[in-house]
Design an enzyme around this catalytic site. Sequence first.
Site, PDB file in Angstrom:
ATOM      1  N   ASP A   8      56.936  29.046  63.308  1.00 43.49           N
ATOM      2  CA  ASP A   8      56.168  29.360  64.515  1.00 43.49           C
ATOM      3  C   ASP A   8      57.133  29.269  65.705  1.00 43.49           C
ATOM      4  OD1 ASP A   8      56.446  26.677  65.076  1.00 43.49           O
ATOM      5  OD2 ASP A   8      54.299  26.220  65.133  1.00 43.49           O
ATOM      6  N   CYS A  64      58.001  24.445  61.569  1.00 44.72           N
ATOM      7  CA  CYS A  64      57.132  24.350  62.754  1.00 44.72           C
ATOM      8  C   CYS A  64      57.597  23.132  63.543  1.00 44.72           C
ATOM      9  CB  CYS A  64      55.652  24.286  62.367  1.00 44.72           C
ATOM     10  SG  CYS A  64      55.135  22.828  61.453  1.00 44.72           S
ATOM     11  N   THR A  66      56.544  19.968  63.436  1.00 45.29           N
ATOM     12  CA  THR A  66      56.669  18.762  62.600  1.00 45.29           C
ATOM     13  C   THR A  66      56.915  19.058  61.126  1.00 45.29           C
ATOM     14  OG1 THR A  66      54.299  18.789  62.180  1.00 45.29           O
ATOM     15  CG2 THR A  66      55.044  17.501  64.081  1.00 45.29           C
ATOM     16  N   HIS A  97      60.827  15.941  40.909  1.00 46.60           N
ATOM     17  CA  HIS A  97      59.569  15.405  40.367  1.00 46.60           C
ATOM     18  C   HIS A  97      58.371  16.323  40.584  1.00 46.60           C
ATOM     19  CE1 HIS A  97      60.923  10.894  40.247  1.00 46.60           C
ATOM     20  NE2 HIS A  97      61.804  11.715  39.689  1.00 46.60           N
ATOM     21  N   HIS A 132      57.248  15.022  34.245  1.00 47.14           N
ATOM     22  CA  HIS A 132      56.868  15.556  35.549  1.00 47.14           C
ATOM     23  C   HIS A 132      56.153  16.901  35.411  1.00 47.14           C
ATOM     24  CE1 HIS A 132      59.050  12.303  37.343  1.00 47.14           C
ATOM     25  NE2 HIS A 132      60.138  12.643  36.678  1.00 47.14           N
TER      26      HIS A 132
END
Length: 140
Positions: A8, A64, A66, A97, A132
Amino acid sequence: MRIAIGCDHAGVDMKQALIESVLRDHTVLDYGTDSPEPVDYPDVAKQVAAAVASGEADRGILVCGTGIGMAMAAGKTPGIRAAACVEPYSAELCRRHNDANVLCLGARISAVGMAKKIAETWLESPFDGGRHARRVEKIG
Ligand code: RB5
């Protein structure tokens, strides 16, 4: 690898820095944005997630402010395992994992140098499989 990338308005500079460095030897599918004009991160996340889910891209990277909103939005697409990472060890483990196929970075959280290291680690880390694989299957 074919990497779908998007951001963004908060992530424009970091996206460009990644394209010019850690992604230079990869095939990049760039979903924008390329301007500081505000855009809604879920719209970009959806496009990158669709590229990965359809197989058009092998993996995706989203930026973005965060990394969190992008991860929430991308994870709504079936088949997408998106991880927001702020340091390289999480980037390694979300590959080994969780077989994360979308990496989300925060341009207001991580410096560009750290983001490059995170992306590099994530791109190089394989999925461990084994026990996993069963757990990742259950996510789906
Ligand atoms: C945009 O201001 C900001 O909310 C967005 O970049 C992101 O951080 C959302 O998770």
